[in-house]
Write an enzyme that holds these catalytic residues in place. Structure first.
Site, mmCIF file in Angstrom:
data_model
loop_
_atom_site.group_PDB
_atom_site.id
_atom_site.type_symbol
_atom_site.label_atom_id
_atom_site.label_comp_id
_atom_site.label_asym_id
_atom_site.label_seq_id
_atom_site.Cartn_x
_atom_site.Cartn_y
_atom_site.Cartn_z
ATOM 1 N N LEU A 14 -0.581 -8.876 12.553
ATOM 2 C CA LEU A 14 -0.212 -7.625 13.213
ATOM 3 C C LEU A 14 -0.419 -6.426 12.304
ATOM 4 C CD1 LEU A 14 3.069 -8.772 15.014
ATOM 5 C CD2 LEU A 14 0.889 -8.170 16.087
ATOM 6 N N GLY A 15 -0.343 -6.660 11.013
ATOM 7 C CA GLY A 15 -0.531 -5.545 10.102
ATOM 8 C C GLY A 15 -0.182 -5.914 8.674
ATOM 9 N N GLY A 17 1.463 -4.179 4.968
ATOM 10 C CA GLY A 17 2.168 -3.056 4.353
ATOM 11 C C GLY A 17 2.144 -3.193 2.851
ATOM 12 N N ASN A 18 2.960 -2.399 2.174
ATOM 13 C CA ASN A 18 3.053 -2.479 0.720
ATOM 14 C C ASN A 18 3.588 -3.816 0.267
ATOM 15 O OD1 ASN A 18 2.188 0.086 0.053
ATOM 16 N ND2 ASN A 18 4.193 0.960 0.508
ATOM 17 N N GLY A 19 4.591 -4.314 0.969
ATOM 18 C CA GLY A 19 5.328 -5.463 0.489
ATOM 19 C C GLY A 19 4.800 -6.797 0.971
ATOM 20 N N VAL A 22 2.538 -8.837 8.201
ATOM 21 C CA VAL A 22 3.288 -9.186 9.403
ATOM 22 C C VAL A 22 2.361 -9.966 10.331
ATOM 23 C CG1 VAL A 22 4.621 -8.297 11.347
ATOM 24 C CG2 VAL A 22 4.676 -7.079 9.165
ATOM 25 N N ASP A 130 13.849 4.521 5.696
ATOM 26 C CA ASP A 130 12.380 4.409 5.693
ATOM 27 C C ASP A 130 11.793 4.769 7.061
ATOM 28 O OD1 ASP A 130 9.955 4.007 4.462
ATOM 29 O OD2 ASP A 130 9.960 1.837 4.730
HETATM 30 P P1 ATP Z 1 5.240 -0.058 4.288
HETATM 31 O O1 ATP Z 1 5.012 -1.377 3.673
HETATM 32 O O2 ATP Z 1 4.791 1.083 3.443
HETATM 33 O O3 ATP Z 1 6.631 0.124 4.788
HETATM 34 P P2 ATP Z 1 4.335 -0.658 6.952
HETATM 35 O O4 ATP Z 1 5.593 -0.315 7.667
HETATM 36 O O5 ATP Z 1 3.058 -0.335 7.668
HETATM 37 O O6 ATP Z 1 4.259 0.061 5.557
HETATM 38 P P3 ATP Z 1 4.985 -3.426 7.268
HETATM 39 O O7 ATP Z 1 6.404 -3.120 7.564
HETATM 40 O O8 ATP Z 1 4.675 -4.604 6.426
HETATM 41 O O9 ATP Z 1 4.311 -2.181 6.552
HETATM 42 O O10 ATP Z 1 4.231 -3.558 8.652
HETATM 43 C C1 ATP Z 1 2.827 -3.669 8.713
HETATM 44 C C2 ATP Z 1 2.352 -3.367 10.128
HETATM 45 O O11 ATP Z 1 2.701 -4.437 10.988
HETATM 46 C C3 ATP Z 1 3.013 -2.126 10.749
HETATM 47 O O12 ATP Z 1 2.267 -0.968 10.459
HETATM 48 C C4 ATP Z 1 3.032 -2.446 12.230
HETATM 49 O O13 ATP Z 1 1.879 -1.919 12.834
HETATM 50 C C5 ATP Z 1 3.012 -3.961 12.272
HETATM 51 N N1 ATP Z 1 4.329 -4.479 12.669
HETATM 52 C C6 ATP Z 1 5.427 -4.578 11.895
HETATM 53 N N2 ATP Z 1 6.467 -5.112 12.546
HETATM 54 C C7 ATP Z 1 6.023 -5.360 13.809
HETATM 55 C C8 ATP Z 1 6.634 -5.908 15.011
HETATM 56 N N3 ATP Z 1 7.910 -6.298 15.023
HETATM 57 N N4 ATP Z 1 5.866 -5.998 16.125
HETATM 58 C C9 ATP Z 1 4.587 -5.579 16.117
HETATM 59 N N5 ATP Z 1 3.963 -5.057 15.037
HETATM 60 C C10 ATP Z 1 4.657 -4.946 13.890
#
Ligand code: ATP
Ligand code: MG
Length: 334
Positions: A14-15, A17-19, A22, A130
Site C-alpha cells: 500500500l505504501g 514510509g520512513n519507518g 504498509v 503527526d
Molecule cells: P512517514 O513514515 O513519514 O510517517 P507515511 O505516513 O507515508 O510517512 P507510512 O505510515 O508507513 O508512511 O504509510 C505509507 C503509506 O501507506 C501511506 O502514505 C498510505 O498511503 C499507505 N497506508 C498507510 N496506512 C494505510 C491504511 N490503513 N490503509 C490504506 N493505506 C495505508
C-alpha cells in the site's frame, strides 16, 4: 483476534514510509482484509514488549474518524501493526493523482481530522503528533479517518536521538523545543489543508538556495527529543528505505539528498519559525471562511491558536458539516 504473521497473506504493497512499509493483507482464518504496517525498531526486548503493551490502547480507540486497530505483534526484528485498510489510500496520494482538491472536500477533511483529534484527546488524552496528508486516509464509502497517532510513550522515547523523523509539518513552537500540545496538531492540520487545496506542499516555493543559516543551531537542538514520525515510531537506525524516502521528499520540493540533506531541512525549519505562516493563496481564490479557518490554524503563537475542540465551532467547519458535497461520489472519480 490473535494475529500471527503466518496467518496473514500479503496481497500488495500500500505504501512506504520512513519507518517501514504498509501491506494489504488477508487474515486467512477469518478472511478479513487488513493493512499491515511493518516497523523495524532498534530496541531491547523489554522495551519492545513495553511498546507492544502501549499499542494496545488503540483497541479502545473507537471513532468513525480513527482507523480501527486489529492488533499488533512482534515479528523480530519488526513490530507489525494491523489496522483497517482504507481502499482510497491517503490524501497525499490522492492529490498527487488528481491535482488540487476541491475546497468543499478539503472542508470535510478538516472536519474529520478535528473530530478525530477531539476524540483522541477528550477520551484518551492522546495527542496525535503527526498530522499530515499521508496520515489522513479515505475509503470508497466516503469516510475520512486519521491514523498513526502517538500512543506509545516508549516509542516516543526511543526516537529521541534522531533527526530523520523530523516532520516538515511541525509547528514553530515544536521546532523551538516547546512542549507538544493539541495545538501543535492544529498547526499541522493547517499546513496539510493548504497542501490539499493548492495541490502542492505550501513551503516548496519558499526555499531558496542562499538562506542564512547562521542562527539555526540554537533553534534546532531543543526540538530533537520530541521529533517524531508516524505512530511515534522511530525510523530504523540503519535505514534500508533511503531511496524511497528521497523520492518522497523530492516530491515535496525538499531535497534530502547527500550532504545537502540536512541543510534543506534546516532551512525549512528556520523558515517555519521566522517567516510568515503559509496561507491559502492567492487571495480570493478560496471562500473567505476557508481562508479564515486556515489562518487561525496558522497562528504562530500557540496560546492564540484554538484547540481542535474549539475549532469544531468555527464557521467554516459548521458549514462543512452541513455541506452536501458527495464524498462517496468523489472517491469514484479516481
Ligand atoms: P512517514 O513514515 O513519514 O510517517 P507515511 O505516513 O507515508 O510517512 P507510512 O505510515 O508507513 O508512511 O504509510 C505509507 C503509506 O501507506 C501511506 O502514505 C498510505 O498511503 C499507505 N497506508 C498507510 N496506512 C494505510 C491504511 N490503513 N490503509 C490504506 N493505506 C495505508
Ligand atoms: Mg503514516
Amino acid at each position: 483476534l490473535d494475529l500471527r504473521n503466518e496467518d496473514l497473506k500479503e496481497l500488495r504493497e500500500l505504501g512506504q514510509g520512513n519507518g517501514g512499509s504498509v501491506k494489504l493483507v488477508e487474515h486467512i482464518p477469518t478472511g478479513k482484509i487488513m493493512a499491515k504496517k511493518i516497523v523495524l525498531i532498534d530496541a531491547k526486548p523489554a522495551v519492545r514488549k513495553q511498546i507492544l503493551r502501549e499499542l494496545q490502547i488503540m483497541h479502545d480507540c473507537n471513532s468513525k474518524y480513527i482507523i480501527s486497530f486489529w492488533g499488533a505483534y512482534l515479528a523480530e526484528p519488526n513490530i507489525c501493526i494491523c489496522m483497517e485498510a482504507m481502499d482510497n489510500g491517503s490524501f497525499d496520494g490522492i492529490y498527487k493523482k488528481t491535482g488540487a482538491i476541491d475546497i468543499d472536500i478539503v472542508g470535510k477533511v478538516a472536519l474529520a481530522v478535528l473530530e478525530g483529534l477531539t476524540y483522541l484527546y477528550d477520551k484518551h488524552r492522546i495527542i496525535h503528533r503527526d498530522i499530515k496528508p499521508s496520515n489522513i486516509l479515505c475509503n470508497s464509502a466516503g469516510e475520512i479517518k486519521i491514523c498513526d497517532f502517538g500512543v506509545s510513550g516508549e516509542l516516543i522515547n526511543s526516537i529521541a536521538d534522531t533527526f530523520v523523523g523530523t516532520s516538515t509539518y511541525m509547528s514553530p513552537e515544536r521546532i523551538q523545543g516547546a512542549q507538544y500540545t493539541v495545538k501543535s496538531d492544529v498547526w499541522s492540520l493547517g499546513v496539510s489543508l493548504i497542501e490539499l487545496a493548492l495541490g502542492r506542499f505550501p513551503f516548496s516555493e519558499s526555499l531558496s538556495d542562499d538562506s542564512d543559516l547562521s542562527d539555526l543551531e540554537g533553534t534546532l537542538s531543543p526540538a530533537r527529543p520530541g521529533s517524531m514520525n508516524s505512530l511515534g515510531l522511530p525510523p530504523p537506525r540503519k535505514r534500508n528505505s533511503a531511496a524511497a524516502k528521497k523520492d518522497k521528499r523530492k516530491s515535496k520540493g525538499v531535497s534530502l539528498q547527500g550532504g545537502g540533506m540536512t541543510m534543506s531541512i534546516l532551512e525549512l525549519l528556520q523558515h517555519i519559525v521566522n517567516e510568515p505562516a503559509p496561507r491559502l493563496t492567492p487571495e480570493g481564490r478560496f471562500p473567505e471562511q476557508a481562508e479564515a479557518f486556515v489562518d487561525s490554524c496558522s497562528l504562530k503563537d500557540p496560546d492564540q491558536r484554538k484547540s481542535p475542540k474549539e475549532l469544531l465551532n468555527d464557521e467554516w467547519i459548521i458549514y462543512s458539516r452541513t455541506s452536501d458535497v458527495d464524498l462517496q461520489a468523489w472517491t469514484s472519480t479516481f
